[in-house]
Design an enzyme around this catalytic site. Structure first.
Site, PDB file in Angstrom:
ATOM      1  N   ARG A 109      36.901  37.610  36.128  1.00 44.87           N
ATOM      2  CA  ARG A 109      36.871  36.211  36.553  1.00 44.87           C
ATOM      3  C   ARG A 109      36.178  35.381  35.498  1.00 44.87           C
ATOM      4  O   ARG A 109      35.066  35.707  35.077  1.00 44.87           O
ATOM      5  CB  ARG A 109      36.024  36.137  37.836  1.00 44.87           C
ATOM      6  CG  ARG A 109      36.709  35.553  38.995  1.00 44.87           C
ATOM      7  CD  ARG A 109      35.902  35.602  40.255  1.00 44.87           C
ATOM      8  NE  ARG A 109      34.483  35.328  40.215  1.00 44.87           N
ATOM      9  CZ  ARG A 109      33.812  34.765  41.198  1.00 44.87           C
ATOM     10  NH1 ARG A 109      34.447  34.369  42.283  1.00 44.87           N
ATOM     11  NH2 ARG A 109      32.525  34.593  41.141  1.00 44.87           N
ATOM     12  N   THR A 113      35.692  28.677  35.259  1.00 45.65           N
ATOM     13  CA  THR A 113      36.823  28.243  36.103  1.00 45.65           C
ATOM     14  C   THR A 113      36.996  29.135  37.337  1.00 45.65           C
ATOM     15  O   THR A 113      37.669  28.739  38.286  1.00 45.65           O
ATOM     16  CB  THR A 113      38.145  28.288  35.310  1.00 45.65           C
ATOM     17  OG1 THR A 113      38.410  29.661  34.981  1.00 45.65           O
ATOM     18  CG2 THR A 113      38.059  27.459  34.028  1.00 45.65           C
ATOM     19  N   ASP A 205      26.717  40.427  42.146  1.00 47.78           N
ATOM     20  CA  ASP A 205      27.884  40.845  41.342  1.00 47.78           C
ATOM     21  C   ASP A 205      28.119  42.345  41.553  1.00 47.78           C
ATOM     22  O   ASP A 205      27.323  43.186  41.133  1.00 47.78           O
ATOM     23  CB  ASP A 205      27.609  40.541  39.863  1.00 47.78           C
ATOM     24  CG  ASP A 205      28.833  40.807  39.005  1.00 47.78           C
ATOM     25  OD1 ASP A 205      29.279  39.888  38.303  1.00 47.78           O
ATOM     26  OD2 ASP A 205      29.356  41.952  39.034  1.00 47.78           O
ATOM     27  N   ASP A 208      28.342  44.646  38.387  1.00 45.86           N
ATOM     28  CA  ASP A 208      27.028  44.837  37.763  1.00 45.86           C
ATOM     29  C   ASP A 208      26.169  45.801  38.580  1.00 45.86           C
ATOM     30  O   ASP A 208      25.445  46.627  38.015  1.00 45.86           O
ATOM     31  CB  ASP A 208      26.297  43.497  37.635  1.00 45.86           C
ATOM     32  CG  ASP A 208      26.800  42.691  36.442  1.00 45.86           C
ATOM     33  OD1 ASP A 208      27.480  43.272  35.568  1.00 45.86           O
ATOM     34  OD2 ASP A 208      26.516  41.481  36.387  1.00 45.86           O
TER      35      ASP A 208
HETATM   36  C1  PRP Z   1      34.573  40.456  40.913  1.00 46.47           C
HETATM   37  C2  PRP Z   1      35.103  41.306  42.043  1.00 46.47           C
HETATM   38  C3  PRP Z   1      36.515  40.808  42.199  1.00 46.47           C
HETATM   39  C4  PRP Z   1      36.375  39.343  41.882  1.00 46.47           C
HETATM   40  C5  PRP Z   1      36.398  38.578  43.167  1.00 46.47           C
HETATM   41  O1  PRP Z   1      34.994  40.943  39.697  1.00 46.47           O
HETATM   42  O2  PRP Z   1      35.004  42.677  41.810  1.00 46.47           O
HETATM   43  O3  PRP Z   1      37.439  41.430  41.328  1.00 46.47           O
HETATM   44  O4  PRP Z   1      35.113  39.177  41.214  1.00 46.47           O
HETATM   45  O5  PRP Z   1      36.376  37.212  42.938  1.00 46.47           O
HETATM   46  P1  PRP Z   1      37.594  36.258  43.306  1.00 46.47           P
HETATM   47  O6  PRP Z   1      38.004  36.606  44.686  1.00 46.47           O
HETATM   48  O7  PRP Z   1      36.973  34.886  43.207  1.00 46.47           O
HETATM   49  O8  PRP Z   1      38.667  36.469  42.296  1.00 46.47           O
HETATM   50  P2  PRP Z   1      34.572  40.269  38.299  1.00 46.47           P
HETATM   51  O9  PRP Z   1      35.570  39.240  37.902  1.00 46.47           O
HETATM   52  O10 PRP Z   1      33.134  39.809  38.378  1.00 46.47           O
HETATM   53  O11 PRP Z   1      34.748  41.438  37.279  1.00 46.47           O
HETATM   54  P3  PRP Z   1      33.957  42.827  37.143  1.00 46.47           P
HETATM   55  O12 PRP Z   1      34.389  43.684  38.300  1.00 46.47           O
HETATM   56  O13 PRP Z   1      34.434  43.333  35.851  1.00 46.47           O
HETATM   57  O14 PRP Z   1      32.483  42.543  37.180  1.00 46.47           O
HETATM   58  N1  URA Z   2      32.423  38.728  42.576  1.00 43.37           N
HETATM   59  C1  URA Z   2      31.312  39.432  42.911  1.00 43.37           C
HETATM   60  O1  URA Z   2      31.073  40.527  42.382  1.00 43.37           O
HETATM   61  N2  URA Z   2      30.490  38.913  43.825  1.00 43.37           N
HETATM   62  C2  URA Z   2      30.719  37.738  44.443  1.00 43.37           C
HETATM   63  O2  URA Z   2      29.910  37.322  45.292  1.00 43.37           O
HETATM   64  C3  URA Z   2      31.874  37.017  44.080  1.00 43.37           C
HETATM   65  C4  URA Z   2      32.717  37.555  43.161  1.00 43.37           C
END
Ligand code: PRP
Ligand code: URA
Length: 215
Positions: A109, A113, A205, A208
């Site tokens: 994400r 944005t 997150d 993380d």
């Molecule tokens: C997080 C989570 C989802 C997304 C959800 O991933 O694991 O994939 O955000 O958010 P949304 O519903 O607003 O799209 P992230 O983009 O942080 O990537 P990561 O798993 O690599 O940390």
């Molecule tokens: N992605 C995450 O990992 N946590 C949130 O709360 C939203 C998006």
């Protein structure tokens, strides 16, 4: 939110599931425990979501007699985590059904944005005849899950379910507007998104916390 508008949505309700989700919300839960809990939560959600999976009958011999019993054919089942955080749910799902195939969709994400960006996709060939279970602990704006379902459909998937651990109402609405027929399994439905599109109260997150990369 008015959940009765969305018959495809299943908010799971079990005290042990709620207990484990409370533990992962706690900011002091360390990474090894967090990862183990995500695995256990995925198993509980998977148990529910796989309820409609087909069984076929096989003849076997028990120590007592011949009998015909139901078996699940795992080769037509595919788990697809959205990288990174969805990886945390694969072990739990695979523990339920070790013969299921595993595909991968990589999305991150954008911090400003909040739009998803695709960076990886590797899916099995028989997606059109598979029951596909898309996995991601977090459904926030819904952008990532909506994008991942589109990728699965572009690769021929016809039967898709989505499993998440925590969802925001905004994400549930967006997902159901896009895909009203895709079953959506949710461990806990939270209050809202904050101005950074994080789920409140949420767990922070997820990627993380699973991989120990918290700043
Ligand atoms: C997080 C989570 C989802 C997304 C959800 O991933 O694991 O994939 O955000 O958010 P949304 O519903 O607003 O799209 P992230 O983009 O942080 O990537 P990561 O798993 O690599 O940390
Ligand atoms: N992605 C995450 O990992 N946590 C949130 O709360 C939203 C998006």
């Amino acid at each position: 939110m008015e959940l009765s508008k969305y018959p495809n949505v299943h908010v799971l309700d079990h005290p042990l599931l709620k207990h484990k989700i409370s533990l992962i919300r706690d900011k002091d839960t360390p990474t090894p425990e967090f990862r183990q809990l995500v695995k256990e939560i995925a198993m509980m959600e998977g148990y529910e979501a796989l309820k409609s999976v087909k069984t076929t009958l096989r003849d076997i011999q028990t120590p007592i007699e011949k009998t015909t019993q139901p078996y699940v054919e795992g080769k037509n089942i595919c788990f697809v985590p959205i990288l990174r955080a969805g990886m945390g749910m694969v072990d739990g799902m695979s523990a339920l059904l070790p013969t299921a195939k595993v595909g991968h969709i990589g999305l991150y994400r954008d911090e400003v944005t909040h739009e998803p960006h695709a960076y990886y996709c590797k899916l099995p060939h028989n997606l059109d005849t598979s029951d596909v279970y898309l996995l991601d602990p977090m459904l926030a704006t819904g952008g990532s899950a909506i994008d991942a379902v589109k990728t699965l459909k572009d690769h021929g998937a016809k039967k898709i379910s989505f499993l998440c651990i925590i969802a925001a109402p905004e994400g549930v609405e967006a997902f159901c507007e896009a895909y009203p027929d895709i079953p959506l399994y949710i461990g806990a439905l939270d209050r809202q998104l904050n101005d950074k599109a994080y789920i409140c109260p949420g767990l922070g997150d997820a990627g993380d916390r699973i991989f120990g990369t918290v700043k």
